[in-house]
Design an enzyme around this catalytic site. Structure first.
Site, PDB file in Angstrom:
ATOM      1  N   ASP A  85       0.795  -1.019   0.078  1.00 53.82           N
ATOM      2  CA  ASP A  85      -0.108   0.136  -0.015  1.00 53.82           C
ATOM      3  C   ASP A  85       0.909   1.151   0.001  1.00 53.82           C
ATOM      4  OD1 ASP A  85      -2.311   1.554   0.191  1.00 53.82           O
ATOM      5  OD2 ASP A  85      -2.455   1.475   2.218  1.00 53.82           O
ATOM      6  N   SER A  86       0.305   2.316  -0.298  1.00 56.32           N
ATOM      7  CA  SER A  86       0.918   3.507  -0.218  1.00 56.32           C
ATOM      8  C   SER A  86       1.157   4.194   1.179  1.00 56.32           C
ATOM      9  CB  SER A  86       0.288   4.652  -0.963  1.00 56.32           C
ATOM     10  OG  SER A  86      -1.206   4.815  -0.470  1.00 56.32           O
ATOM     11  N   TYR A 129      -0.373   8.772  -2.674  1.00 56.92           N
ATOM     12  CA  TYR A 129      -0.348   8.377  -4.106  1.00 56.92           C
ATOM     13  C   TYR A 129      -1.468   9.148  -4.847  1.00 56.92           C
ATOM     14  CZ  TYR A 129       3.061   4.422  -3.617  1.00 56.92           C
ATOM     15  OH  TYR A 129       4.055   3.949  -3.494  1.00 56.92           O
ATOM     16  N   GLY A 130      -2.562   9.114  -4.322  1.00 56.97           N
ATOM     17  CA  GLY A 130      -3.894   9.770  -4.717  1.00 56.97           C
ATOM     18  C   GLY A 130      -3.868  10.921  -5.391  1.00 56.97           C
ATOM     19  N   CYS A 175      -3.553  -1.215  -2.545  1.00 59.63           N
ATOM     20  CA  CYS A 175      -3.864   0.508  -2.774  1.00 59.63           C
ATOM     21  C   CYS A 175      -4.581   0.503  -4.368  1.00 59.63           C
ATOM     22  CB  CYS A 175      -2.440   1.025  -3.041  1.00 59.63           C
ATOM     23  SG  CYS A 175      -2.607   2.715  -3.410  1.00 59.63           S
ATOM     24  N   ASN A 176      -5.615   1.124  -3.960  1.00 60.61           N
ATOM     25  CA  ASN A 176      -6.543   1.269  -5.225  1.00 60.61           C
ATOM     26  C   ASN A 176      -5.825   2.250  -6.393  1.00 60.61           C
ATOM     27  OD1 ASN A 176      -9.841   0.550  -4.584  1.00 60.61           O
ATOM     28  ND2 ASN A 176      -8.576   0.671  -2.999  1.00 60.61           N
ATOM     29  N   THR A 177      -5.217   3.132  -5.736  1.00 59.20           N
ATOM     30  CA  THR A 177      -4.518   4.278  -6.647  1.00 59.20           C
ATOM     31  C   THR A 177      -3.403   3.548  -7.654  1.00 59.20           C
ATOM     32  OG1 THR A 177      -4.975   5.930  -5.102  1.00 59.20           O
ATOM     33  CG2 THR A 177      -3.392   6.509  -6.932  1.00 59.20           C
ATOM     34  N   GLU A 188      -4.557   8.965   8.313  1.00 59.71           N
ATOM     35  CA  GLU A 188      -3.294   8.631   8.463  1.00 59.71           C
ATOM     36  C   GLU A 188      -2.425   9.415   9.780  1.00 59.71           C
ATOM     37  OE1 GLU A 188      -0.243   6.829   6.718  1.00 59.71           O
ATOM     38  OE2 GLU A 188      -1.923   5.819   5.664  1.00 59.71           O
ATOM     39  N   CYS A 218     -10.750   2.893  -1.974  1.00 64.93           N
ATOM     40  CA  CYS A 218      -9.632   3.376  -1.176  1.00 64.93           C
ATOM     41  C   CYS A 218      -9.251   2.520  -0.062  1.00 64.93           C
ATOM     42  CB  CYS A 218      -9.717   4.798  -0.883  1.00 64.93           C
ATOM     43  SG  CYS A 218      -8.235   5.404   0.064  1.00 64.93           S
ATOM     44  N   HIS A 232      -7.924   3.155   2.795  1.00 70.33           N
ATOM     45  CA  HIS A 232      -8.081   3.653   3.964  1.00 70.33           C
ATOM     46  C   HIS A 232      -9.431   3.530   4.531  1.00 70.33           C
ATOM     47  CE1 HIS A 232      -4.334   4.735   3.138  1.00 70.33           C
ATOM     48  NE2 HIS A 232      -4.118   5.449   4.392  1.00 70.33           N
TER      49      HIS A 232
HETATM   50  N1  DGL Z   1      -3.847   3.682  -0.808  1.00 66.52           N
HETATM   51  C1  DGL Z   1      -4.656   4.700  -1.767  1.00 66.52           C
HETATM   52  C2  DGL Z   1      -5.581   3.955  -2.294  1.00 66.52           C
HETATM   53  O1  DGL Z   1      -6.044   3.070  -1.905  1.00 66.52           O
HETATM   54  C3  DGL Z   1      -4.909   5.620  -0.694  1.00 66.52           C
HETATM   55  C4  DGL Z   1      -3.827   6.527   0.002  1.00 66.52           C
HETATM   56  C5  DGL Z   1      -2.900   7.415  -1.133  1.00 66.52           C
HETATM   57  O2  DGL Z   1      -3.360   8.458  -1.498  1.00 66.52           O
HETATM   58  O3  DGL Z   1      -1.777   7.191  -1.201  1.00 66.52           O
HETATM   59  O4  DGL Z   1      -6.026   4.736  -3.172  1.00 66.52           O
END
Ligand code: DGL
Length: 263
Positions: free
Chosen positions: A11-12, A43-44, A74-76, A158, A186, A188
């Protein structure tokens, strides 16, 4: 054949620990390696080029750490980098390693209900990629997909700042009142699923922590070549690229007895 390899979760930041928790609850026997690239979070809000670069760095690191299968929680990163990783990076760099994402399993679950309107709440980069809309339309082109970026939520989670989150969630929910289901797109947001459900009592809120463990178990059942390489000693190794007292606190709330260490 090696049988000491790990299940990796990438994950990010720390959000992916929630999915890791679900994996561990469902299959505690395996050895898990977590890597959160918190030095580059969020990352988003980054460009696609930056997201690809950091995700590839993460993949290399996790492969060096003996991961046999990596789930990009991580979805992004899934939206922007997964296809490149599967089609270009792995064949050349690590053909025996498998990397999976979270979008398709999530879409499969969201589409189980007969739907007209599906909401997606995610980061700016995920929304910009329209990956959820694209994948939902592959299943049913008549679904009306409402995608909304929620850039405020990740930094508040976070930094363990949950008091302020609810006002934002309430506001976002106004856009999804007519949806049959809402995808929390996402890592989170599973931490906020009760809030979303509170403000959207008639909407099926799809939360990845509730679906990914079953999808992984099913995948491993169907892929013996991966299953047989996995260590089953219940080892946990959780690392982040940047560590501070807030992240330690968030991690401790999820895993009281597993230290979070700096990679
Ligand atoms: N892990 C990112 C996601 O699932 C969210 C956090 C980020 O923006 O890095 O999209």
């Amino acid at each position: 054949m090696a049988n000491n390899m790990k299940i990796g979760v990438f994950d990010s930041g720390l959000g992916g620990l929630v999915i890791t928790q679900a994996f561990i609850k469902s299959q505690p026997q395996f050895d898990y390696f977590y890597y959160g690239d918190s030095a580059h979070l969020p990352y988003g809000e980054k460009t696609s080029g930056q997201i690809l670069k950091y995700t590839l760095q993460g993949m290399r690191y996790m492969i060096e750490q003996n991961c046999k299968i990596i789930i990009i929680a991580c979805n992004t990163a899934t939206s922007i980098a997964l296809r490149y990783i599967q089609q270009r990076f792995l064949p050349e760099y690590a053909p025996d390693i498998k990397v999976l994402g979270v979008v398709i399993p999530t879409v499969e679950v969201a589409a189980e209900t007969n739907l007209k309107n599906v909401g997606v709440v995610a980061t700016s980069a995920t929304v910009r990629s329209h990956i959820y809309r694209t994948e939902l339309h592959k299943i049913n082109p008549n679904i009306n997909v409402i995608e909304l970026a929620a850039p405020e939520l990740v930094p508040l989670i976070e930094s363990n700042n949950f008091e302020y989150v609810e006002d934002f969630v309430k506001e976002y929910c106004n856009s999804f009142k007519d949806c049959g289901s809402l995808i929390l797109g996402c890592t989170h947001y599973p931490l906020l699923k009760d809030m979303f459900r509170k403000y959207l009592p008639n909407v099926k809120v799809v939360s990845q922590d509730e679906l990914m463990a079953e999808k992984l178990a099913d995948y491993l059942k169907r892929h013996n070549e991966i299953y047989t390489c996995l260590g089953q000693n219940g080892l946990r190794d959780f690392r982040v690229s940047s560590l501070n007292k807030h992240s330690q606190k968030v991690a401790q709330n999820l895993f009281a007895d597993i230290p979070l260490i700096k990679a």
